[in-house]
Design an enzyme around this catalytic site. Structure first.
Site, short mmCIF file in Angstrom:
data_model
loop_
_atom_site.label_atom_id
_atom_site.label_comp_id
_atom_site.label_asym_id
_atom_site.label_seq_id
_atom_site.Cartn_x
_atom_site.Cartn_y
_atom_site.Cartn_z
CE LYS A 18 23.69 48.32 36.74
NZ LYS A 18 24.59 49.10 37.50
CG ASP A 155 25.73 44.83 35.57
OD1 ASP A 155 25.22 44.27 36.59
OD2 ASP A 155 26.64 45.67 35.44
O1 C5P Z 1 31.14 40.43 34.23
P1 C5P Z 1 31.62 41.69 33.79
O2 C5P Z 1 32.47 41.64 32.71
O3 C5P Z 1 30.64 42.89 33.66
O4 C5P Z 1 32.67 42.11 35.29
C1 C5P Z 1 33.67 43.12 34.95
C2 C5P Z 1 34.47 43.03 35.96
O5 C5P Z 1 34.11 43.34 37.27
C3 C5P Z 1 35.13 41.51 36.22
O6 C5P Z 1 36.25 41.63 35.59
C4 C5P Z 1 35.49 41.55 37.80
O7 C5P Z 1 36.73 42.23 37.99
C5 C5P Z 1 34.26 42.63 38.41
N1 C5P Z 1 33.40 41.98 38.87
C6 C5P Z 1 33.07 41.21 40.17
N2 C5P Z 1 32.18 40.39 40.61
C7 C5P Z 1 30.70 40.68 39.85
C8 C5P Z 1 30.82 41.46 38.81
C9 C5P Z 1 31.82 41.92 38.11
O8 C5P Z 1 34.39 40.85 40.60
N3 C5P Z 1 29.71 39.95 40.51
#
Ligand code: C5P
Length: 342
Positions: A18, A155
């Site tokens: 993406k 994502d």
């Molecule tokens: O959800 P994911 O594991 O991909 O997110 C990785 C990190 O990115 C989270 O631990 C957080 O620190 C940050 N994040 C966030 N807000 C989001 C997506 C990700 O703070 N909407």
């Protein structure tokens, strides 16, 4: 009853990368995540995931075989995590039930640069979720799929939409947009500097934890335009604004200061706006066609070879010329019709 595992051919799914055309961070939430407003497009640059059910037995264990790039350790692999969460969600609700759905032999052809802001791992997870359900002959309604996807990572829900979408909330609110008419060329340059997303959000928080309102305005405006459909030429006309429409850009350059001169050098070489995808470090530029992006990729490779652009990170930066996935239909609630991301 017929054997539910008699399916011989593995289930195959394409897992696109993406690109965030915009990424506005609206603020920090009580759960520690951030509310986003981002327009995302799936790319032709993709991994491939194939899944085959293993007949039950003492040696029936999930396995992962990887070809291409190294995605990192199996324990962190989002495709395997997606299968585990999907198995839990399905319970005994598969044709061979009531026991748990069988182990899968997973093959991953990894082409999307890892930890690069292109969400390759999340896309593999969405593909594995969809593919596992088919390999098991199990059904999950769209809302349950979305819940499983959101549990795996912010994502992942986007990839269930199967096309250009507006992503809000933590990433779980996905609205399909009509998208881009035509297929713009997209040049991606990924330095060999994996950037952990949590580090970028932490740096963002240290700078106040709130985005620049102008990025939000750009993002909202683009979402409205793409809701009705925008031509590739109109998108490229907005490239300068879009290249600045990422609230994580400054934070990413705190985590990886070398990105600043590298981005500037690319801008000088290409004479085009250069944006950052997601939390980086992948940089992008838009072109009227994939052929022109391919030409630009050769220019960048030559400049890296002869030192006009100084390499940052380890190894040679990955340079890809790609385009957006042609318009297709998705499986999200509220999407235009049925279909999958295969
Ligand atoms: O959800 P994911 O594991 O991909 O997110 C990785 C990190 O990115 C989270 O631990 C957080 O620190 C940050 N994040 C966030 N807000 C989001 C997506 C990700 O703070 N909407």
């Amino acid at each position: 009853m017929s054997d539910p595992l008699r399916r011989l051919a593995p289930v195959i799914r394409v897992a696109p990368a993406k690109l965030n055309l915009t990424l506005a961070v609206l603020g920090r939430r009580s759960d520690g995540f951030h509310d986003l407003h981002s327009v995302m497009v799936p790319l032709v640059l993709a991994d491939r995931v194939s899944l085959a059910a293993i007949p039950p037995g003492p040696d029936a264990r999930e396995s992962l075989h990887v070809e291409g790039l190294d995605p990192g350790p199996d324990v962190d692999n989002l495709a395997l995590r997606a299968i585990a969460v999907a198995r839990q969600a399905v319970g005994g609700g598969w044709p061979g039930g009531p026991g748990p759905a069988p182990a899968l032999a997973v093959r991953l052809e990894k082409r999307i640069p890892v930890a690069a802001g292109l969400a390759g791992g999340s896309s593999d997870a969405a593909a594995a979720l969809d593919g596992a359900l088919e390999a098991w002959g199990a059904e999950l309604d769209a809302a349950s799929r979305l819940a499983v996807a959101a549990r795996i990572g912010s994502d992942v829900p986007f990839f269930l939409a199967g096309g250009t979408a507006l992503v809000e909330g933590r990433g779980e609110r996905v609205t399909r947009l009509h998208g881009i008419r035509g297929q713009p060329g997209i040049l991606l340059v990924t330095p060999g500097l994996p950037v952990p997303t949590p580090d970028v959000f932490a740096a963002f928080g240290a700078r106040g934890g709130r985005g620049d309102g102008s990025v939000r305005m750009t993002s909202e405006h683009l979402a409205v335009e793409l809701r009705n459909g925008l031509s590739a030429a109109d998108l490229i006309a907005r490239a300068g604004v879009l290249a600045a429409a990422n609230d994580l850009l400054a934070a990413a350059t705190i985590v990886v200061p070398q990105l600043v001169p590298f981005r500037r050098a690319l801008f000088r070489l290409l004479g085009r706006p250069v944006g950052l995808s997601g939390s980086g470090p992948t940089l992008w530029a838009l072109y009227p066609s994939q052929d022109e992006a391919t030409e630009a990729a050769s220019t960048v490779r030559a400049a890296l070879d002869d030192g006009r652009i100084a390499t940052i990170g380890t190894g040679r930066p990955a340079v890809h010329a790609t385009t957006t996935v042609a318009r297709q239909v998705g499986t999200m609630p509220g999407s235009e019709a049925e279909g999958t991301n295969r």
